[in-house]
Design a protein around this motif. Structure first.
Motif, PDB file in Angstrom:
ATOM      1  N   GLY A 125       0.796  -1.215   0.000  1.00 48.53           N
ATOM      2  CA  GLY A 125       0.000   0.000   0.000  1.00 48.53           C
ATOM      3  C   GLY A 125       0.826   1.262   0.000  1.00 48.53           C
ATOM      4  N   ARG A 126       2.144   1.140   0.087  1.00 43.17           N
ATOM      5  CA  ARG A 126       3.002   2.331   0.143  1.00 43.17           C
ATOM      6  C   ARG A 126       3.874   2.461  -1.103  1.00 43.17           C
ATOM      7  NH1 ARG A 126       7.989   3.821   2.455  1.00 43.17           N
ATOM      8  NH2 ARG A 126       8.006   5.944   3.329  1.00 43.17           N
ATOM      9  N   CYS A 127       4.547   1.374  -1.491  1.00 43.45           N
ATOM     10  CA  CYS A 127       5.436   1.455  -2.662  1.00 43.45           C
ATOM     11  C   CYS A 127       4.840   0.798  -3.898  1.00 43.45           C
ATOM     12  CB  CYS A 127       6.792   0.828  -2.355  1.00 43.45           C
ATOM     13  SG  CYS A 127       6.748  -0.986  -2.189  1.00 43.45           S
ATOM     14  N   TRP A 128       3.714   0.082  -3.750  1.00 43.49           N
ATOM     15  CA  TRP A 128       2.963  -0.536  -4.832  1.00 43.49           C
ATOM     16  C   TRP A 128       3.650  -1.751  -5.456  1.00 43.49           C
ATOM     17  CZ3 TRP A 128       0.616   4.101  -8.037  1.00 43.49           C
ATOM     18  CH2 TRP A 128      -0.205   4.860  -7.185  1.00 43.49           C
ATOM     19  N   LYS A 129       4.738  -2.213  -4.875  1.00 38.20           N
ATOM     20  CA  LYS A 129       5.328  -3.459  -5.363  1.00 38.20           C
ATOM     21  C   LYS A 129       4.435  -4.623  -4.931  1.00 38.20           C
ATOM     22  CE  LYS A 129      10.264  -2.430  -5.729  1.00 38.20           C
ATOM     23  NZ  LYS A 129      11.621  -2.876  -5.325  1.00 38.20           N
ATOM     24  N   ILE A 130       4.401  -5.659  -5.740  1.00 39.74           N
ATOM     25  CA  ILE A 130       3.635  -6.860  -5.416  1.00 39.74           C
ATOM     26  C   ILE A 130       4.617  -7.909  -4.910  1.00 39.74           C
ATOM     27  CG2 ILE A 130       2.167  -8.675  -6.361  1.00 39.74           C
ATOM     28  CD1 ILE A 130       1.192  -6.611  -8.428  1.00 39.74           C
ATOM     29  N   LEU A 131       4.507  -8.202  -3.617  1.00 39.30           N
ATOM     30  CA  LEU A 131       5.481  -9.075  -2.965  1.00 39.30           C
ATOM     31  C   LEU A 131       4.780 -10.058  -2.035  1.00 39.30           C
ATOM     32  CD1 LEU A 131       8.049  -6.278  -2.066  1.00 39.30           C
ATOM     33  CD2 LEU A 131       8.343  -8.014  -3.866  1.00 39.30           C
ATOM     34  N   PRO A 132       5.377 -11.238  -1.848  1.00 41.36           N
ATOM     35  CA  PRO A 132       4.740 -12.262  -0.984  1.00 41.36           C
ATOM     36  C   PRO A 132       4.642 -11.853   0.476  1.00 41.36           C
ATOM     37  CG  PRO A 132       6.378 -13.244  -2.447  1.00 41.36           C
ATOM     38  CD  PRO A 132       6.548 -11.770  -2.549  1.00 41.36           C
ATOM     39  N   ASP A 133       5.541 -10.941   0.938  1.00 42.22           N
ATOM     40  CA  ASP A 133       5.567 -10.641   2.368  1.00 42.22           C
ATOM     41  C   ASP A 133       4.643  -9.498   2.777  1.00 42.22           C
ATOM     42  OD1 ASP A 133       7.138  -8.657   1.079  1.00 42.22           O
ATOM     43  OD2 ASP A 133       8.119  -8.219   3.002  1.00 42.22           O
ATOM     44  N   VAL A 134       3.972  -8.900   1.797  1.00 48.09           N
ATOM     45  CA  VAL A 134       3.093  -7.781   2.124  1.00 48.09           C
ATOM     46  C   VAL A 134       2.004  -8.243   3.096  1.00 48.09           C
ATOM     47  CG1 VAL A 134       1.394  -6.161   1.209  1.00 48.09           C
ATOM     48  CG2 VAL A 134       3.528  -6.554  -0.034  1.00 48.09           C
ATOM     49  N   GLY A 135       1.820  -7.473   4.186  1.00 48.15           N
ATOM     50  CA  GLY A 135       0.809  -7.785   5.186  1.00 48.15           C
ATOM     51  C   GLY A 135       1.308  -8.597   6.343  1.00 48.15           C
ATOM     52  N   SER A 136       2.577  -8.974   6.339  1.00 49.71           N
ATOM     53  CA  SER A 136       3.107  -9.835   7.419  1.00 49.71           C
ATOM     54  C   SER A 136       3.977  -9.042   8.384  1.00 49.71           C
ATOM     55  CB  SER A 136       3.924 -10.975   6.800  1.00 49.71           C
ATOM     56  OG  SER A 136       5.020 -10.471   6.049  1.00 49.71           O
ATOM     57  N   HIS A 137       3.827  -7.659   8.361  1.00 45.93           N
ATOM     58  CA  HIS A 137       4.680  -6.828   9.205  1.00 45.93           C
ATOM     59  C   HIS A 137       3.830  -5.972  10.135  1.00 45.93           C
ATOM     60  CE1 HIS A 137       7.866  -8.133   6.542  1.00 45.93           C
ATOM     61  NE2 HIS A 137       7.121  -7.741   5.505  1.00 45.93           N
ATOM     62  N   ALA A 138       4.486  -5.209  10.975  1.00 47.55           N
ATOM     63  CA  ALA A 138       3.790  -4.438  12.003  1.00 47.55           C
ATOM     64  C   ALA A 138       2.805  -3.445  11.398  1.00 47.55           C
ATOM     65  CB  ALA A 138       4.824  -3.702  12.864  1.00 47.55           C
ATOM     66  N   HIS A 139       3.210  -2.799  10.341  1.00 45.33           N
ATOM     67  CA  HIS A 139       2.317  -1.851   9.682  1.00 45.33           C
ATOM     68  C   HIS A 139       1.505  -2.588   8.634  1.00 45.33           C
ATOM     69  CE1 HIS A 139       5.374   0.834  11.417  1.00 45.33           C
ATOM     70  NE2 HIS A 139       4.359   1.711  11.513  1.00 45.33           N
ATOM     71  N   PRO A 140       0.203  -2.432   8.686  1.00 41.40           N
ATOM     72  CA  PRO A 140      -0.651  -3.221   7.796  1.00 41.40           C
ATOM     73  C   PRO A 140      -0.454  -2.877   6.314  1.00 41.40           C
ATOM     74  CG  PRO A 140      -1.944  -1.547   8.925  1.00 41.40           C
ATOM     75  CD  PRO A 140      -0.587  -1.539   9.570  1.00 41.40           C
ATOM     76  N   GLY A 141      -0.485  -3.933   5.475  1.00 45.13           N
ATOM     77  CA  GLY A 141      -0.524  -3.771   4.021  1.00 45.13           C
ATOM     78  C   GLY A 141       0.740  -3.269   3.387  1.00 45.13           C
ATOM     79  N   VAL A 142       1.901  -3.423   4.046  1.00 45.92           N
ATOM     80  CA  VAL A 142       3.135  -2.947   3.452  1.00 45.92           C
ATOM     81  C   VAL A 142       4.173  -4.052   3.408  1.00 45.92           C
ATOM     82  CG1 VAL A 142       2.733  -0.562   4.163  1.00 45.92           C
ATOM     83  CG2 VAL A 142       4.078  -2.087   5.635  1.00 45.92           C
ATOM     84  N   CYS A 143       5.223  -3.819   2.619  1.00 52.05           N
ATOM     85  CA  CYS A 143       6.334  -4.770   2.514  1.00 52.05           C
ATOM     86  C   CYS A 143       7.350  -4.482   3.611  1.00 52.05           C
ATOM     87  CB  CYS A 143       6.981  -4.669   1.144  1.00 52.05           C
ATOM     88  SG  CYS A 143       7.762  -3.071   0.826  1.00 52.05           S
ATOM     89  N   ALA A 144       8.352  -5.321   3.689  1.00 54.33           N
ATOM     90  CA  ALA A 144       9.361  -5.186   4.747  1.00 54.33           C
ATOM     91  C   ALA A 144      10.107  -3.863   4.647  1.00 54.33           C
ATOM     92  CB  ALA A 144      10.338  -6.358   4.659  1.00 54.33           C
ATOM     93  N   ARG A 145      10.468  -3.471   3.421  1.00 52.40           N
ATOM     94  CA  ARG A 145      11.212  -2.215   3.258  1.00 52.40           C
ATOM     95  C   ARG A 145      10.383  -1.030   3.752  1.00 52.40           C
ATOM     96  NH1 ARG A 145      12.198   1.172  -1.565  1.00 52.40           N
ATOM     97  NH2 ARG A 145      10.187   0.331  -2.274  1.00 52.40           N
ATOM     98  N   CYS A 146       9.103  -0.991   3.392  1.00 54.69           N
ATOM     99  CA  CYS A 146       8.239   0.116   3.800  1.00 54.69           C
ATOM    100  C   CYS A 146       7.935   0.061   5.303  1.00 54.69           C
ATOM    101  CB  CYS A 146       6.944   0.089   2.996  1.00 54.69           C
ATOM    102  SG  CYS A 146       7.188   0.568   1.253  1.00 54.69           S
ATOM    103  N   ASP A 147       7.830  -1.160   5.842  1.00 53.28           N
ATOM    104  CA  ASP A 147       7.594  -1.290   7.272  1.00 53.28           C
ATOM    105  C   ASP A 147       8.755  -0.684   8.058  1.00 53.28           C
ATOM    106  OD1 ASP A 147       5.889  -2.584   9.448  1.00 53.28           O
ATOM    107  OD2 ASP A 147       7.890  -3.434   9.850  1.00 53.28           O
ATOM    108  N   ALA A 148       9.986  -0.922   7.559  1.00 56.64           N
ATOM    109  CA  ALA A 148      11.164  -0.363   8.229  1.00 56.64           C
ATOM    110  C   ALA A 148      11.187   1.157   8.092  1.00 56.64           C
ATOM    111  CB  ALA A 148      12.435  -0.966   7.619  1.00 56.64           C
ATOM    112  N   ALA A 149      10.755   1.634   6.953  1.00 54.33           N
ATOM    113  CA  ALA A 149      10.747   3.082   6.743  1.00 54.33           C
ATOM    114  C   ALA A 149       9.742   3.772   7.635  1.00 54.33           C
ATOM    115  CB  ALA A 149      10.438   3.393   5.275  1.00 54.33           C
ATOM    116  N   LEU A 150       8.649   3.084   7.919  1.00 53.55           N
ATOM    117  CA  LEU A 150       7.612   3.666   8.769  1.00 53.55           C
ATOM    118  C   LEU A 150       8.016   3.664  10.238  1.00 53.55           C
ATOM    119  CD1 LEU A 150       4.503   2.104   7.029  1.00 53.55           C
ATOM    120  CD2 LEU A 150       5.117   4.530   7.064  1.00 53.55           C
ATOM    121  N   GLY A 151       9.013   2.807  10.597  1.00 57.25           N
ATOM    122  CA  GLY A 151       9.547   2.786  11.947  1.00 57.25           C
ATOM    123  C   GLY A 151       8.675   2.028  12.932  1.00 57.25           C
TER     124      GLY A 151
END
Length: 974
Positions: free
Chosen positions: A948-974
């Motif tokens: 939902g942030r970078c629009w890449k389609i990846l298998p890990d989207v939704g499995s991080h602290a911030h909903p609907g994002v990939c690992a890279r975006c989750d880290a960026a969100l802190g």
């Protein structure tokens, strides 16, 4: 896993570009504000202070002076913009690049305007005191200097506008006189009587540079000259036939020329038509190659003449002829003289008869033939300053060749009628041919023998300046070959040929507005007498001092001769010369009072560059070369750059009558001066250029693309600080590849500016900005710039953007002076800040990396295949964006495959996932056959959810602290 519909809006968490830099430039309205700012902060003066403080080497482009007599045309804009780009680019390459604009203020163009005003008011110039008339010329020039100065400044041209050079300034007039008096003192000056190009409309001699050629319809006549002696037998009754397009010169004939290399024959008439000016039994001498054409022009048909025999050059040399008007009743013996046969290399059998009617007072070749034979005493003085036959010429007195409006007078037809009456013509006709016209009045000129003052180009000079030759011609030719670089190189050949074959320089003009020929002649002495010219250093110094104080007008004051000659010689023994100098001598002398005398000149009085249009090979380049070679022993320039002429979009010359002119003012009002400047930079100015609405639209489109590039950089650097900077060694390969390319471009930019190749500079920078950067690097790094947190990759990208910013803005500042200032001030808005106060940044040699470049060349080739394959899927509506893809890329080259595995190739291709394999390319794979071999792409869709942030389609989207994002975006969100 969070569904797309419940994913929060992360837009505000992105590092989106932030800039107030508008896409719509609004140049016509905004450019004047930057001009005002530059004037307020004193850009030009600050650069001069910087040059002194840093002891920069000087670089001086010497301005070829335009005439101060009208609004600017597109040629002016081209010329001044090229000069400005040269000056600005060299300033930014570390020189103290000074530019002193100048104006030609004397001469016929301005005098002609005042005379037009007089005629409109019914005034006669001859009734006005000469000083008053000159003051009106001065005021006219001052007004137009002011107008043109503002028009040039509006184009973004910078220079010492507050203190330009004017040829009518008192110091300039004093130096021009001093330079002339050097010719007087070194023996170069002499008074002679020879044919010069003369304007009957303007009533003055003209230089070759003041001549242009237009089609003109002339009379043509074939005239037989009767043999009177030197022959026996079959030649005794023969007649030599000449052909001429200037019948009015027949009364001044003094010889007939032949060429010993031409085959001649004796021809007899055996039959005639009912109406003919020839008779059976007539015998004519003609060149064999032209006999048939000549006799056909006499209305004869094949078979009505016969060739009797060859006639040798030896036989021709013995012949003496009679003038066609010899023995005419009422002529009182005016033409009863012998007409000799003379040999001449200028005679050809391309046209005419193979014999040339020779009137030494009315033709350059004719005159030279007489000079070689010491026959100067045989010159005629039959035609006056209004192209009228003088009172002593029988039958034709008062008849004009051309009238005061440049229309044909009665002289030609009167001469033809008299020839018919005398039996002195065998054929006549009309011909349209290229003929010399005055470039001001547009009226045809004549060759006319008049007393004039000349500079001898082949007279040996004992002036201690013989390093490059002992004569003006020798010094000029040596300078051309050894001291000057020519851009384009063809300029060298053109000027060399002109100098090699030019006659002596006609210095005098019979006008009122100019610097007078400051010399005195001994009463009763002949021009050949040693004491004919007064040569006195004390008198010269007095003249110079008077001009320095009051200007050249002082020459015309009552009693001036007595004041400067008194206590030196008896003033009553001398005549004062009142001709004025050829205006090309004025502009040719500018090196002395600009380069030599001004503080912002050059240490050695020699310019780094002279730049003008190709017509100045016979104008300013030419006169400056001759003048300097006569007074300082060498050319006054190191580089000569020439540009072509400006044509419309169809390649036609611009003219008001065709309605295809484009004024600089119109372009500036519609597009802005930067678009006009960009047109100059894009074109190959060394050839003729085209301009028009469609061309300007294309220029504006290129400008918009570049502006978009600059806007992206500004937006991405909005909060960049030194704390964000990353060292080169810590950068990813992609950033190091960009810096390698930038280093290559830096070399090309500097080399291009040094060679005055602005189209080359623009092309390489524009391609780099739009292809390497916008379409490749920026496209790839948008993801990291927008979506990364404070990562090394993002910091490296922004460091590179900062490096690019400083180079692109400075590289393009000499061309797009307003736009690059706008870009610069967007980041550095402080009062006193300006891109034009900085230099091109130094680029480390270590950035050049040939191995890295080769590796990335292979990577980019494979990327081209991938992007082409994805474009097919997008066109077929299989995907909407490349991030929906996860292609399998087959690469047969093992080294290239290994290189691809060392980079984030999915990021390079802007896909969510990518698979690299060395397996053989399957049949169904996409290929770029014929372009890139051994690479195939099999399309696959990306698997997983859309971030939902970078629009890449990846298998890990939704499995991080911030909903609907990939690992890279989750880290960026802190």
């Amino acid at each position: 896993m969070c569904s797309e519909t419940t994913t929060p809006d992360y837009k505000d968490t992105l590092n989106l570009p932030k800039t107030d830099f508008p896409m719509r430039a609004g140049l016509p309205n905004r450019e004047p504000g930057w001009l005002d700012r530059w004037a307020r902060i004193g850009i030009y003066d600050r650069l001069r202070e910087k040059g002194k403080a840093e002891a920069r080497p000087p670089f001086v482009l010497h301005d070829g002076p335009p005439y101060a007599n009208g609004h600017l045309h597109i040629g002016h804009a081209l010329n001044k913009t090229i000069k400005d780009i040269i000056t600005r680019s060299h300033q930014m390459m570390g020189f103290d690049a000074r530019y002193v604009p100048g104006w030609d203020c004397h001469g016929l163009p301005i005098e002609w305007k005042i005379e037009e005003q007089y005629r409109a008011r019914g005034r006669n110039k001859d009734d006005v005191p000469v000083v008053d008339f000159r003051q009106e010329c001065r005021a006219f020039a001052e007004e137009w200097v002011g107008i043109q100065r503002e028009e040039f400044k509006r184009l973004g041209v910078y220079g010492n506008w507050d203190d330009p050079y004017l040829t009518m300034n008192f110091h300039a007039e004093a130096v021009i006189a001093e330079e002339f008096m050097k010719f007087l003192m070194n023996g170069t000056l002499y008074q002679g009587s020879k044919p010069v190009m003369w304007s009957p409309v303007e009533k003055t001699a003209l230089a070759e540079a003041e001549i242009e050629y237009h089609d003109h319809k002339s009379h043509t006549i074939w005239v037989p000259f009767r043999v009177v002696s030197g022959a026996g037998g079959d030649l005794a009754a023969a007649r030599v036939v000449i052909w001429t397009t200037t019948p009015w010169t027949i009364p001044s004939n003094k010889a007939v020329a032949y060429n010993p290399k031409i085959a001649y024959g004796l021809y007899e008439i055996t039959g005639t038509p009912e109406e003919s000016w020839v008779s059976v039994g007539d015998r004519y001498l003609l060149a064999d190659a032209l006999a048939g054409d000549t006799l056909t022009k006499a209305r004869l048909e094949a078979g009505q003449w016969t060739r009797l025999r060859d006639v040798s050059a030896g036989e021709l040399a013995e012949l003496t002829l009679a003038h066609p008007f010899a023995g005419l009743e009422g002529a009182n013996g005016f033409w009863d003289y012998d007409v000799p046969m003379i040999d001449g290399d200028h005679v050809t059998d391309d046209a005419g008869t193979g014999f040339v009617h020779t009137a030494p007072s009315h033709g350059a070749d004719d005159y030279e033939c007489f000079v070689r034979r010491n026959w100067i005493d045989r010159m005629t003085h039959n035609v006056g300053e209004e192209s009228e036959f003088l009172p002593h010429v029988p039958f034709f007195a008062g008849l004009q060749v051309f009238d005061q409006k440049g229309k044909e007078g009665k002289a030609n037809t009167a001469v033809i009628d008299k020839l018919v009456e005398a039996g002195g013509i065998i054929a006549r006709g009309r011909i349209t041919h290229s003929y010399p016209h005055s470039w001001r009045s547009k009226a045809p000129v004549i060759f006319r023998n008049t007393p004039q003052w000349f500079a001898a180009v082949d007279r040996k000079l004992d002036d201690g300046m013989g390093t490059y030759g002992d004569t003006i011609r020798e010094r000029a030719l040596t300078s051309i070959d050894k001291l000057v670089k020519w851009t384009p190189p063809s300029g060298r050949n053109r000027l060399y040929s002109m100098i090699e074959h030019r006659p002596d320089w006609v210095l005098s003009r019979q006008r009122a507005w100019g610097v007078p020929l400051t010399c005195f002649t001994k009463k009763g002495a002949l021009p050949t007498d040693p004491d004919f010219l007064l040569k006195n250093a004390e008198v010269n110094a007095r003249i110079s001092a008077a001009f320095e104080e009051k200007g050249a007008d002082v020459w015309y004051e009552d009693g001036f001769k007595d004041r400067v000659l008194g206590n030196v010689v008896n003033p009553d023994d001398y005549e004062q010369v009142f001709d004025v100098l050829d205006v090309w001598f004025d502009s040719g002398s500018t090196h002395a009072f600009v380069l030599r005398d001004r503080e912002d000149g050059t240490p050695d009085g020699i310019a780094d560059v002279y730049l003008e249009g190709t017509d100045q090979h016979r104008g300013w380049f030419h006169s400056s070369l001759l003048q300097a070679c006569g007074t300082r022993g060498r050319a006054p320039y190191r580089n000569v750059v020439t540009h072509g002429f400006t044509l419309d979009e169809k390649g036609m010359k611009m003219s008001k009558s065709l309605g295809n002119t484009i004024l600089p003012e119109q372009i500036v009002k519609q597009y802005g001066a930067d678009i006009l400047r960009l047109w100059v930079a894009q074109t190959d100015y060394t050839a003729d250029q085209r301009i028009g609405p469609e061309i300007l639209k294309g220029v504006a489109d290129s400008y918009r693309r570049l502006r978009n590039t600059m806007r992206f950089m500004l937006g991405s650097l909005s909060d960049f600080t030194e704390a964000d900077r990353v060292e080169y060694a810590e950068m990813p390969e992609l950033e190091r590849w960009v810096l390698h390319r930038l280093s290559e471009i830096d070399q090309e930019v500097r080399s291009g500016y040094e060679r005055f190749d602005f189209s080359g500079v623009w092309q390489v920078v524009f391609n780099f900005a739009t292809v390497d950067l916008s379409a490749f690097y920026f496209d790839i790094r948008k993801d990291a710039l927008y979506c990364d947190g404070d990562t090394a990759r993002r910091r490296a990208a922004r460091t590179v953007l900062d490096i690019l910013f400083h180079r692109l803005t400075t590289w393009l500042a000499p061309i797009l002076v307003f736009t690059m200032e706008e870009v610069w001030l967007e980041r550095f808005p402080e009062e006193g800040s300006s891109v034009h106060l900085v230099d091109f940044p130094k680029t480390p040699e270590s950035w050049l990396d040939g191995g890295l470049a080769a590796k990335w060349a292979g990577i980019r080739k494979v990327r081209r295949v991938v992007t082409a394959a994805l474009e097919v899927q997008r066109r077929d509506k299989v995907i909407g964006a490349s991030l929906e893809a996860a292609p399998v890329v087959h690469v047969e080259d093992e080294a290239v495959l290994e290189a691809l595995k060392t980079v984030a190739f999915d990021d390079l291709c802007i896909t969510s996932q990518i698979t690299l394999t060395g397996d053989p390319v399957p049949m169904e794979a996409f290929r770029l056959a014929g372009e890139i071999e051994g690479v195939g792409v099999v399309f696959e869709k990306a698997e997983g959810e859309k971030c939902g942030r970078c629009w890449k389609i990846l298998p890990d989207v939704g499995s991080h602290a911030h909903p609907g994002v990939c690992a890279r975006c989750d880290a960026a969100l802190g």
